[in-house]
Design a protein around this motif. Structure first.
Motif, PDB file in Angstrom:
ATOM      1  N   GLY A   3       0.809  -1.212   0.000  1.00  0.00           N
ATOM      2  CA  GLY A   3       0.000   0.000   0.000  1.00  0.00           C
ATOM      3  C   GLY A   3       0.842   1.262   0.000  1.00  0.00           C
ATOM      4  N   ALA A   4       2.091   1.137   0.490  1.00  0.00           N
ATOM      5  CA  ALA A   4       3.009   2.278   0.515  1.00  0.00           C
ATOM      6  C   ALA A   4       3.901   2.321  -0.724  1.00  0.00           C
ATOM      7  N   GLY A   5       3.636   1.428  -1.682  1.00  0.00           N
ATOM      8  CA  GLY A   5       4.395   1.440  -2.922  1.00  0.00           C
ATOM      9  C   GLY A   5       5.668   0.626  -2.910  1.00  0.00           C
ATOM     10  N   LEU A   6       5.896  -0.167  -1.856  1.00  0.00           N
ATOM     11  CA  LEU A   6       7.088  -1.001  -1.775  1.00  0.00           C
ATOM     12  C   LEU A   6       6.859  -2.329  -2.492  1.00  0.00           C
ATOM     13  N   VAL A   7       7.910  -2.853  -3.084  1.00  0.00           N
ATOM     14  CA  VAL A   7       7.861  -4.168  -3.721  1.00  0.00           C
ATOM     15  C   VAL A   7       8.106  -5.230  -2.658  1.00  0.00           C
ATOM     16  N   VAL A   8       7.247  -6.261  -2.629  1.00  0.00           N
ATOM     17  CA  VAL A   8       7.411  -7.376  -1.693  1.00  0.00           C
ATOM     18  C   VAL A   8       7.512  -8.663  -2.503  1.00  0.00           C
ATOM     19  N   ARG A   9       8.577  -9.418  -2.286  1.00  0.00           N
ATOM     20  CA  ARG A   9       8.775 -10.701  -2.977  1.00  0.00           C
ATOM     21  C   ARG A   9       8.777 -11.818  -1.954  1.00  0.00           C
ATOM     22  N   GLU A  10       8.092 -12.903  -2.288  1.00  0.00           N
ATOM     23  CA  GLU A  10       8.089 -14.093  -1.449  1.00  0.00           C
ATOM     24  C   GLU A  10       8.964 -15.139  -2.122  1.00  0.00           C
ATOM     25  N   GLU A  11      10.137 -15.387  -1.541  1.00  0.00           N
ATOM     26  CA  GLU A  11      11.062 -16.342  -2.131  1.00  0.00           C
ATOM     27  C   GLU A  11      12.018 -16.874  -1.068  1.00  0.00           C
ATOM     28  N   PHE A  12      12.569 -18.044  -1.341  1.00  0.00           N
ATOM     29  CA  PHE A  12      13.532 -18.633  -0.417  1.00  0.00           C
ATOM     30  C   PHE A  12      14.845 -17.861  -0.458  1.00  0.00           C
ATOM     31  N   PHE A  13      15.492 -17.767   0.701  1.00  0.00           N
ATOM     32  CA  PHE A  13      16.841 -17.221   0.756  1.00  0.00           C
ATOM     33  C   PHE A  13      17.592 -17.898   1.896  1.00  0.00           C
ATOM     34  N   THR A  14      18.913 -17.826   1.847  1.00  0.00           N
ATOM     35  CA  THR A  14      19.762 -18.485   2.823  1.00  0.00           C
ATOM     36  C   THR A  14      20.253 -17.488   3.862  1.00  0.00           C
ATOM     37  N   ARG A  15      20.860 -18.010   4.915  1.00  0.00           N
ATOM     38  CA  ARG A  15      21.285 -17.097   5.979  1.00  0.00           C
ATOM     39  C   ARG A  15      22.415 -16.182   5.518  1.00  0.00           C
ATOM     40  N   ASP A  16      23.252 -16.647   4.557  1.00  0.00           N
ATOM     41  CA  ASP A  16      24.302 -15.726   4.094  1.00  0.00           C
ATOM     42  C   ASP A  16      23.706 -14.565   3.308  1.00  0.00           C
ATOM     43  N   ALA A  17      22.543 -14.793   2.662  1.00  0.00           N
ATOM     44  CA  ALA A  17      21.851 -13.681   2.023  1.00  0.00           C
ATOM     45  C   ALA A  17      21.337 -12.699   3.066  1.00  0.00           C
ATOM     46  N   MET A  18      20.988 -13.228   4.234  1.00  0.00           N
ATOM     47  CA  MET A  18      20.532 -12.348   5.314  1.00  0.00           C
ATOM     48  C   MET A  18      21.708 -11.567   5.895  1.00  0.00           C
ATOM     49  N   TYR A  19      22.902 -12.187   5.941  1.00  0.00           N
ATOM     50  CA  TYR A  19      24.082 -11.475   6.429  1.00  0.00           C
ATOM     51  C   TYR A  19      24.327 -10.187   5.633  1.00  0.00           C
ATOM     52  N   ILE A  20      24.106 -10.249   4.312  1.00  0.00           N
ATOM     53  CA  ILE A  20      24.465  -9.111   3.462  1.00  0.00           C
ATOM     54  C   ILE A  20      23.243  -8.282   3.060  1.00  0.00           C
ATOM     55  N   ALA A  21      22.120  -8.505   3.726  1.00  0.00           N
ATOM     56  CA  ALA A  21      20.933  -7.680   3.477  1.00  0.00           C
ATOM     57  C   ALA A  21      21.175  -6.251   3.964  1.00  0.00           C
ATOM     58  N   ASP A  22      20.438  -5.326   3.400  1.00  0.00           N
ATOM     59  CA  ASP A  22      20.523  -3.930   3.844  1.00  0.00           C
ATOM     60  C   ASP A  22      19.861  -3.754   5.209  1.00  0.00           C
ATOM     61  N   GLU A  23      18.755  -4.478   5.413  1.00  0.00           N
ATOM     62  CA  GLU A  23      18.020  -4.435   6.675  1.00  0.00           C
ATOM     63  C   GLU A  23      17.361  -5.801   6.881  1.00  0.00           C
ATOM     64  N   ALA A  24      16.947  -6.064   8.106  1.00  0.00           N
ATOM     65  CA  ALA A  24      16.168  -7.260   8.412  1.00  0.00           C
ATOM     66  C   ALA A  24      15.288  -6.949   9.615  1.00  0.00           C
ATOM     67  N   PHE A  25      14.150  -7.623   9.673  1.00  0.00           N
ATOM     68  CA  PHE A  25      13.284  -7.435  10.832  1.00  0.00           C
ATOM     69  C   PHE A  25      12.383  -8.650  11.023  1.00  0.00           C
TER      70      PHE A  25
END
Length: 309
Positions: free
Chosen positions: A229-251
């Motif tokens: 609703g705020a115009g952000l793109v949301v993708r539902e897909e698998f990712f690994t923990r190393d992808a989470m290490y290099i994410a810009d943010e996480a919550f």
């Protein structure tokens, strides 16, 4: 958790906190056979209101159907019972715990013919992951426990017994000096926290694991709707923990966790190691919605006013 001794609704009656008990010879006590919900009520624009009450009670009934538990009440009865219990508690903000369970019998692993009861407790619960974590963020450790395989348990049911795994994972993380655990699935993909869904932010877009094997989180769904609703793109897909290490943010998101920033995973800072701007924006949108301040999502809040205490 602060136990305030609020009345507990059990099978149509409000009983004193100290008198709400289950028999020792109970299938649910012995084997964890039952289903539950976690719901929050907030002090908002219309006074005390319960967030997405209908969705939570609908999921309670779906969970019961999945494991073969017949709830002897209508959805409307449980919805009104939740409002009644909050009103009787006197809390302006609180946490609700409806549970459908077998209060007696079923010791032979056969619950056929056992009476199914429903109880609803209410208490004040502040920040689930610890005071100040909504503002400062939380430190997380990847758990050595694997999230249930899709065929090893009924992963779409919010079933009581499922949570032994999550309890052990979180307790291990806390003993190690962390705030929460992150569980991976049997293939090594990021699954969820102990009681939270997880999002990462990459290049301004949100990514969250698909619902293939995880519980259909109501807060997760709320965040997806708010983000889109705020115009952000949301993708539902698998990712690994190393992808989470290099994410810009996480919550993390959940009824208890609300929208809690994850600032470190396995002692690696996420992004700059502080809550990021997308997370902050979604926190603001979420708290506007739960308090009835955003008219677009007014249907998400159910006022408690008008129910006799």
């Amino acid at each position: 958790m602060e136990e305030q001794g609020s009345p507990i609704w059990i099978d149509g009656k409000l009983v004193d906190w100290a008198d709400a008990s289950v028999h020792f010879v109970s299938n649910s006590f012995q084997y964890g056979f039952g289903v539950f919900e976690g719901i929050r009520a907030y002090d908002g624009e219309q006074g005390t209101s319960i967030f997405r009450l209908d969705a939570h009670i609908d999921r309670l009934f779906k969970s019961a159907k999945i494991i073969g538990l017949d709830i002897p009440y209508t959805r409307e009865t449980i919805v009104e019972a939740c409002r009644e219990t909050v009103a009787a508690s006197g809390h302006s903000q609180c946490y609700l715990r409806p549970v459908a369970y077998i209060g007696y019998g079923g010791m032979g692993l056969n619950y056929t013919g056992c009476k199914v009861s429903v109880g609803i407790a209410v208490w004040f619960w502040g920040e689930y992951l610890g005071q100040g974590k909504l503002e400062q963020g939380t430190r997380v450790k990847t758990s050595s426990y694997t999230r249930h395989h899709i065929n090893s348990n009924m992963s779409k049911a919010k079933a009581c017994g499922n949570y032994m795994l999550f309890q052990m994972a979180r307790t291990d993380a806390l003993r190690g000096g962390y705030d929460e655990a992150l569980l991976l699935d049997a293939e090594g993909h990021v699954a969820e926290g102990s009681v939270e869904n997880v999002f990462i932010v990459r290049d301004g877009q949100l990514i969250t694991p698909p619902l293939t094997y995880i519980l259909d989180g109501i807060t997760r769904d709320s965040i997806i709707q708010l983000a889109r609703g705020a115009g952000l793109v949301v993708r539902e897909e698998f990712f690994t923990r190393d992808a989470m290490y290099i994410a810009d943010e996480a919550f993390f998101v959940g009824t208890g966790a609300e929208v809690t920033p994850v600032v470190a995973l396995d002692d690696r800072p996420i992004g700059q190691g502080v809550p990021g701007p997308v997370t902050r924006r979604l926190q603001s949108l979420y708290f506007d919605a739960v308090r009835g301040r955003d008219e677009r999502y007014a249907h998400w809040v159910t006022p408690v006013a008008g129910v006799p205490a």
